[in-house]
Scaffold this motif. Structure first.
Motif, short mmCIF file in Angstrom:
data_model
loop_
_atom_site.label_atom_id
_atom_site.label_comp_id
_atom_site.label_asym_id
_atom_site.label_seq_id
_atom_site.Cartn_x
_atom_site.Cartn_y
_atom_site.Cartn_z
N LEU A 352 0.64 -1.12 -0.40
CA LEU A 352 0.11 0.26 -0.01
C LEU A 352 0.84 1.22 0.09
N ALA A 353 1.83 1.29 0.98
CA ALA A 353 3.26 1.95 1.43
C ALA A 353 3.66 2.25 -0.23
N SER A 354 4.16 1.77 -0.92
CA SER A 354 4.52 1.67 -2.86
C SER A 354 3.35 2.10 -3.77
N ILE A 355 2.49 1.56 -3.25
CA ILE A 355 1.38 2.31 -4.18
C ILE A 355 0.93 3.71 -4.14
N MET A 356 1.26 3.95 -2.92
CA MET A 356 1.23 5.74 -2.40
C MET A 356 2.20 6.46 -2.83
N SER A 357 3.45 5.69 -2.92
CA SER A 357 4.72 6.36 -3.67
C SER A 357 4.70 6.90 -4.18
N VAL A 358 4.23 5.56 -5.47
CA VAL A 358 3.71 5.68 -7.03
C VAL A 358 2.78 7.08 -7.36
N ALA A 359 1.78 7.17 -6.57
CA ALA A 359 0.85 8.11 -7.36
C ALA A 359 1.39 9.49 -6.15
N ALA A 360 2.26 9.48 -5.51
CA ALA A 360 2.34 10.63 -4.73
C ALA A 360 3.93 11.52 -5.44
N THR A 361 5.17 10.13 -5.62
CA THR A 361 5.85 10.66 -7.03
C THR A 361 5.21 11.32 -8.04
#
Length: 410
Positions: A352-361
């Motif tokens: 979940l943190a990873s996919i949020m990192s993608v969206a946030a980046t």
């Protein structure tokens, strides 16, 4: 009820895991101040640099999203030790690979391969959950966060100094640290998950979407998945745009960015390694989550409004409480999951943190690219931080409504 009969003999192994996490984050911290500069060697224009940097960070997160739950589920089946060591070795090889790239496309590919074995933190969290009691789970997970902070104390500063000499030097040192860590773990890291507590590998449970749905259905804590996602979005927006933003706004060098991340690490260690245990004991996980989110929301807003570089340092120090929410949230989830599924649960949170990192980046670097033509000191260059403050504010609102209505979930 989770059995802890073997915990006393395993407690010394916690030190090995904490050192492993520290060395791992040290390696990552080494390259943070110089990664944008490495990108600029292949994409010299400011707007192109922001976009490509976003793609590089996003591909890392995408690979981690799909692979972290698999690694977590594998650790539930084969034990924490072999999976943790595999991740550490893969990270070291990836750092070396990034020094050999000859184009921006190969840099993207190399970073994506690094995300494949980037599930070490979730496995480390599962390891700590194996050997901790429910009562000290928050404090134990906070120790992981403290090691994370220590890695950011040492890594970015050293990376900034080496990056001033040669862009590749931090990558070589990061590779050396990771591979040395691998060798250290081979001889020093015992297994934490006994054979009788392991469970068969399930491709369905290793699916990141299935794992997240399972977390969302946990009694009394399901809505906190949204809180965790929004909070991760805000944090990764801050992390992935910090160096680029400060370069554009204040003209900071890699060394100056390394020093600022050093202060971040100090604040993290103070909260998660020194004060968190007493804070949780005094106010509980739920209130720690709310206080941490409120502090972070305020800090993010003020980061965007800052017009002088020194203000960023002051705001970092004032946001010490902001580092309490992450471990407290993880502890709430960990306490709601059966012992045999800690690896899969921690892997799902990492995914979940990873996919949020993608969206946030992608969102953060796109915003920064749109305003990159603004003059130094312009408030518009803080646009990614304003977006992060809105997301963190939403997380605070949802967490407050849920935890007030269902305090037993914490």
């Amino acid at each position: 009820m989770q059995q802890k009969t073997s915990a006393p003999s395993l407690q010394p192994s916690v030190k090995f895991v904490l050192i492993t996490v520290f060395l791992d984050i040290l390696g990552i911290g080494l390259i943070i101040p110089v990664l944008p500069r490495l990108v600029s060697q292949f994409a010299p224009q400011a707007d192109a640099q922001a976009y490509w940097y976003g793609i590089i960070v996003a591909i890392y997160g995408i690979a981690q999203f799909f692979c972290a739950p698999i690694l977590g589920a594998l650790s539930d089946r084969y034990g924490r030790r072999p999976i943790l060591l595999l991740c550490v070795f893969g990270l070291g090889v990836n750092f070396l690979l990034m020094t050999a790239v000859t184009s921006i496309v190969w840099l993207v590919v190399a970073r994506g391969l690094g995300g494949v074995t980037a599930g070490n933190l979730s496995v480390a969290n599962a390891y700590i959950a194996d050997v901790s009691t429910l009562e000290n789970r928050s404090r134990a997970l906070g120790k992981i966060g403290a090691m994370f902070g220590l890695g950011f104390i040492c890594g970015p500063v050293l990376g900034g100094v080496l990056g001033e000499i040669n862009t590749h030097y931090p990558f070589y040192l990061a590779a050396l640290v990771s591979l040395t860590n691998f060798a250290y773990g081979c001889f020093s890291l015992p297994e934490s998950l006994p054979q009788h507590m392991r469970k068969p590998f399930s491709a369905q449970k290793a699916n990141p979407f299935t794992g997240l749905m399972g977390l969302a259905k946990l009694a009394n804590v399901g809505p906190l998945v949204i809180v965790y996602a929004l909070s991760m979005f805000a944090q990764f927006t801050l992390q992935t745009t910090w160096v680029l933003s400060t370069e554009l706004r204040f003209g900071w060098s890699p060394l100056q960015n390394g020093l600022s991340l050093f202060v971040v690490g100090v604040s993290s260690v103070l909260m998660q390694g020194v004060f968190l245990g007493r804070l949780i004991k005094r106010i509980g996980d739920a209130r720690a989550v709310l206080i941490g989110l409120a502090s972070s929301t305020t800090a993010l807003l003020l980061y965007g409004l800052a017009t002088q570089g020194w203000m960023m340092y002051a705001l970092i120090l004032c946001n010490v409480l902001g580092f309490a929410s992450g471990p407290a949230l993880q502890a709430i989830f960990s306490k709601a999951v059966e012992p045999q599924s800690q690896g899969a649960a921690m892997g799902s949170l990492t995914a979940l943190a990873s996919i949020m990192s993608v969206a946030a980046t992608l969102a953060g670097t796109f915003l920064l690219g749109q305003v990159s033509h603004q003059a130094k000191g312009s408030v518009l260059l803080g646009a990614p931080f304003f977006m992060a403050a809105v997301m963190q504010g939403l997380a605070l609102t949802i967490a407050y409504r849920h935890l007030r209505a269902a305090p037993a979930g914490a």
